[in-house]
Design a protein around this motif. Structure first.
Motif, mmCIF file in Angstrom:
data_model
loop_
_atom_site.group_PDB
_atom_site.id
_atom_site.type_symbol
_atom_site.label_atom_id
_atom_site.label_comp_id
_atom_site.label_asym_id
_atom_site.label_seq_id
_atom_site.Cartn_x
_atom_site.Cartn_y
_atom_site.Cartn_z
ATOM 1 N N ILE A 204 0.825 -1.204 0.000
ATOM 2 C CA ILE A 204 0.000 0.000 0.000
ATOM 3 C C ILE A 204 0.862 1.258 0.000
ATOM 4 C CG2 ILE A 204 -1.539 1.374 1.496
ATOM 5 C CD1 ILE A 204 -3.043 -1.157 2.158
ATOM 6 N N GLU A 205 1.928 1.263 0.800
ATOM 7 C CA GLU A 205 2.731 2.485 0.938
ATOM 8 C C GLU A 205 3.524 2.793 -0.326
ATOM 9 O OE1 GLU A 205 5.956 4.435 4.075
ATOM 10 O OE2 GLU A 205 4.667 2.755 4.664
ATOM 11 N N THR A 206 3.967 1.767 -1.016
ATOM 12 C CA THR A 206 4.695 1.949 -2.288
ATOM 13 C C THR A 206 4.013 1.090 -3.348
ATOM 14 O OG1 THR A 206 6.234 0.199 -1.610
ATOM 15 C CG2 THR A 206 6.904 2.488 -1.200
ATOM 16 N N PRO A 207 2.896 1.559 -3.893
ATOM 17 C CA PRO A 207 2.101 0.749 -4.827
ATOM 18 C C PRO A 207 2.894 0.322 -6.050
ATOM 19 C CG PRO A 207 0.889 2.701 -4.120
ATOM 20 C CD PRO A 207 2.302 2.883 -3.656
ATOM 21 N N LEU A 208 2.636 -0.912 -6.463
ATOM 22 C CA LEU A 208 3.220 -1.436 -7.687
ATOM 23 C C LEU A 208 2.395 -0.968 -8.881
ATOM 24 C CD1 LEU A 208 3.658 -5.139 -6.506
ATOM 25 C CD2 LEU A 208 5.439 -3.393 -6.556
ATOM 26 N N THR A 209 3.001 -0.942 -10.046
ATOM 27 C CA THR A 209 2.215 -0.784 -11.265
ATOM 28 C C THR A 209 1.547 -2.120 -11.559
ATOM 29 O OG1 THR A 209 3.989 -1.458 -12.750
ATOM 30 C CG2 THR A 209 3.886 0.889 -12.138
ATOM 31 N N ILE A 210 0.521 -2.110 -12.385
ATOM 32 C CA ILE A 210 -0.152 -3.366 -12.703
ATOM 33 C C ILE A 210 0.778 -4.325 -13.458
ATOM 34 C CG2 ILE A 210 -2.126 -4.430 -13.849
ATOM 35 C CD1 ILE A 210 -2.691 -2.815 -11.246
ATOM 36 N N PRO A 211 1.632 -3.842 -14.384
ATOM 37 C CA PRO A 211 2.619 -4.767 -14.987
ATOM 38 C C PRO A 211 3.554 -5.375 -13.942
ATOM 39 C CG PRO A 211 2.387 -2.816 -16.345
ATOM 40 C CD PRO A 211 1.620 -2.540 -15.090
ATOM 41 N N GLU A 212 3.973 -4.585 -12.939
ATOM 42 C CA GLU A 212 4.819 -5.130 -11.879
ATOM 43 C C GLU A 212 4.070 -6.158 -11.042
ATOM 44 O OE1 GLU A 212 7.763 -1.301 -10.960
ATOM 45 O OE2 GLU A 212 5.791 -1.448 -9.962
ATOM 46 N N LEU A 213 2.810 -5.885 -10.776
ATOM 47 C CA LEU A 213 1.982 -6.822 -10.026
ATOM 48 C C LEU A 213 1.864 -8.150 -10.773
ATOM 49 C CD1 LEU A 213 0.084 -6.960 -7.449
ATOM 50 C CD2 LEU A 213 -1.776 -6.430 -9.025
ATOM 51 N N ALA A 214 1.586 -8.061 -12.063
ATOM 52 C CA ALA A 214 1.466 -9.276 -12.874
ATOM 53 C C ALA A 214 2.789 -10.051 -12.890
ATOM 54 C CB ALA A 214 1.039 -8.911 -14.293
ATOM 55 N N GLU B 285 -5.923 -9.170 -15.673
ATOM 56 C CA GLU B 285 -7.076 -8.276 -15.810
ATOM 57 C C GLU B 285 -8.351 -9.061 -16.092
ATOM 58 O OE1 GLU B 285 -5.595 -5.736 -18.849
ATOM 59 O OE2 GLU B 285 -4.611 -4.353 -17.435
ATOM 60 N N ARG B 286 -8.233 -10.138 -16.856
ATOM 61 C CA ARG B 286 -9.403 -10.976 -17.149
ATOM 62 C C ARG B 286 -9.922 -11.645 -15.878
ATOM 63 N NH1 ARG B 286 -10.002 -16.262 -18.161
ATOM 64 N NH2 ARG B 286 -7.738 -16.628 -18.280
ATOM 65 N N HIS B 287 -9.020 -12.142 -15.049
ATOM 66 C CA HIS B 287 -9.430 -12.784 -13.802
ATOM 67 C C HIS B 287 -10.109 -11.782 -12.862
ATOM 68 C CE1 HIS B 287 -7.895 -16.791 -14.455
ATOM 69 N NE2 HIS B 287 -6.701 -16.326 -14.791
ATOM 70 N N PHE B 288 -9.575 -10.569 -12.791
ATOM 71 C CA PHE B 288 -10.187 -9.548 -11.943
ATOM 72 C C PHE B 288 -11.573 -9.182 -12.442
ATOM 73 C CE2 PHE B 288 -6.356 -9.022 -9.591
ATOM 74 C CZ PHE B 288 -6.703 -8.324 -8.447
ATOM 75 N N GLN B 289 -11.718 -9.080 -13.738
ATOM 76 C CA GLN B 289 -13.029 -8.737 -14.278
ATOM 77 C C GLN B 289 -14.038 -9.840 -13.982
ATOM 78 O OE1 GLN B 289 -13.207 -5.613 -15.608
ATOM 79 N NE2 GLN B 289 -15.413 -5.893 -15.428
ATOM 80 N N LYS B 290 -13.583 -11.086 -14.019
ATOM 81 C CA LYS B 290 -14.458 -12.220 -13.730
ATOM 82 C C LYS B 290 -14.868 -12.251 -12.267
ATOM 83 C CE LYS B 290 -14.558 -17.282 -13.601
ATOM 84 N NZ LYS B 290 -13.768 -18.533 -13.837
ATOM 85 N N GLU B 291 -13.910 -12.076 -11.346
ATOM 86 C CA GLU B 291 -14.174 -12.234 -9.916
ATOM 87 C C GLU B 291 -14.678 -10.961 -9.249
ATOM 88 O OE1 GLU B 291 -14.021 -15.059 -8.068
ATOM 89 O OE2 GLU B 291 -13.681 -16.087 -9.966
ATOM 90 N N MET B 292 -14.149 -9.812 -9.655
ATOM 91 C CA MET B 292 -14.432 -8.558 -8.952
ATOM 92 C C MET B 292 -15.318 -7.597 -9.738
ATOM 93 S SD MET B 292 -12.694 -9.032 -6.158
ATOM 94 C CE MET B 292 -12.726 -7.414 -5.416
ATOM 95 N N LYS B 293 -15.477 -7.885 -11.032
ATOM 96 C CA LYS B 293 -16.207 -6.952 -11.913
ATOM 97 C C LYS B 293 -15.546 -5.579 -11.927
ATOM 98 C CE LYS B 293 -19.413 -10.065 -12.695
ATOM 99 N NZ LYS B 293 -18.817 -11.168 -11.934
ATOM 100 N N MET B 294 -14.263 -5.550 -11.675
ATOM 101 C CA MET B 294 -13.471 -4.326 -11.640
ATOM 102 C C MET B 294 -12.072 -4.647 -12.153
ATOM 103 S SD MET B 294 -14.460 -3.054 -7.775
ATOM 104 C CE MET B 294 -13.342 -1.635 -7.793
ATOM 105 N N PRO B 295 -11.386 -3.700 -12.790
ATOM 106 C CA PRO B 295 -9.993 -3.931 -13.183
ATOM 107 C C PRO B 295 -9.090 -3.897 -11.957
ATOM 108 C CG PRO B 295 -10.643 -1.688 -13.725
ATOM 109 C CD PRO B 295 -11.890 -2.389 -13.263
ATOM 110 N N PRO B 296 -7.902 -4.502 -12.037
ATOM 111 C CA PRO B 296 -7.018 -4.550 -10.865
ATOM 112 C C PRO B 296 -6.619 -3.175 -10.341
ATOM 113 C CG PRO B 296 -5.934 -5.434 -12.838
ATOM 114 C CD PRO B 296 -7.367 -5.289 -13.168
ATOM 115 N N LEU B 297 -6.446 -2.209 -11.216
ATOM 116 C CA LEU B 297 -6.060 -0.868 -10.767
ATOM 117 C C LEU B 297 -7.146 -0.256 -9.876
ATOM 118 C CD1 LEU B 297 -3.873 1.293 -10.931
ATOM 119 C CD2 LEU B 297 -5.087 2.258 -12.912
#
Length: 317
Positions: free
Chosen positions: A226-236, A247-259
């Motif tokens: 949280i204090e030093t957030p990763l970029t989504i490419p870094e997270l992946a 991003e596909r998994h997040f859309q399926k489970e959360m109905k929201m993009p990871p960002l």
């Protein structure tokens, strides 16, 4: 979903307890609903305890719970939880079977916890349906009730009936119920209060994780950074997965993009610090990955429809 979109869609819960019930199972079932009320600042869920005879019912570890008499009150509502544990075979009396069959017309959802599936089966509620039970009883349950599709799942949840295998799976079931009633983001926030799903599972990339486990690992990593957030490419990259697949998994489970989920997690931590600590808004901004107090305040106001200082004033004793 934004905090302001949570609606006070109240759900009435009845819990039918039996002697020697598991208080671990009871806590794992009710505490997520209590936490949902706390987070929403609305009584989204109310509950009441019953037994067949009324009076004090004692758990397997000696915890007494005062209950109302089920036959006298004849409750109705949204959810009925059945909570037996030891000695469950002796509980399936004609009186209870009749009460459970009658409850089908008075509750939208009936849930058998721990060995509750056995009582539901004896009452004929599970014929031709899918169900699970505490794994110690799995084989005997399947052999005794051949008309039930018995699954080795941690829980089985349909529109009108649900079963789960024990105390540790009860919290998973209730979080799924909260998710379906409200949103995946709200359920994630409730689960975070119990450190549920906080285990980071960076397993062999050649062993494919299911969507829910991958999203769980991703959100655990988000909470750790949280204090030093990763970029989504870094997270992946940390999760050893392609960004588009993430991003596909997040859309399926959360109905929201990871960002968007990452931002929501950071802002909910900011709200917790605003309400429970005396840290300055600037310090909270730093702890939640914002470059300054102004940036946090803009994002906070957009998410919660009020600035941090308004929430702090409202929760100051």
């Amino acid at each position: 979903m934004p905090f302001s979109e949570i609606r006070p869609d109240r759900r009435k819960i009845s819990v039918l307890l039996f002697e020697a019930f598991s208080n671990h199972c009871l806590a794992n079932t009710i505490e997520p609903f209590r936490a949902a009320n706390t987070i929403a600042r609305e009584p989204l869920y109310t509950w009441q305890y019953f037994s067949m005879d009324g009076g004090t019912v004692t758990s397997s570890s000696g915890l007494p719970v005062e209950t109302s008499s089920w036959p006298q009150v004849r409750p109705r509502g949204d959810i009925l939880f059945l909570m037996p544990s030891y000695g469950f075979r002796d509980l399936a009396t004609p009186k209870l079977n009749q009460a459970l069959r009658a409850a089908r017309d008075r509750f939208q959802l009936i849930v058998g916890l721990d060995t509750g599936a056995w009582l539901m089966a004896m009452a004929g509620l599970l014929d031709g349906r899918r169900a699970t039970i505490h794994w110690d009883e799995f084989t005997h349950f399947a052999e005794t009730f051949p008309d039930i599709d018995v699954l080795e799942d941690r829980f089985v949840l349909t529109t009108d009936l649900a079963t789960c295998g024990g105390a540790s799976t009860a919290i998973e079931l209730t979080l799924e119920m909260i998710k379906r009633q409200h949103s995946a983001m709200f359920s994630l926030e409730v689960g975070a209060l119990f450190m549920h799903g906080d285990k980071l599972d960076l397993q062999d990339p050649y062993l494919r994780m299911s969507s829910d486990k991958l999203v769980g690992s991703a959100t655990a990593l988000m909470r750790r950074t949280i204090e030093t957030p990763l970029t989504i490419p870094e997270l992946a990259d940390r999760l050893k997965i392609d960004q588009r697949e993430l991003e596909r998994h997040f859309q399926k489970e959360m109905k929201m993009p990871p960002l968007a989920v990452y931002k929501a997690i950071r802002l909910r931590e900011a709200r917790r610090l605003v309400e429970l600590t005396r840290l300055s808004v600037a310090e909270i901004a730093t702890r939640c990955g914002y470059r300054n107090a102004s940036a946090l305040t803009r994002a906070y106001r957009q998410e919660f429809s009020a600035p941090p200082r308004t929430h702090r004033s409202a929760h100051r004793p």
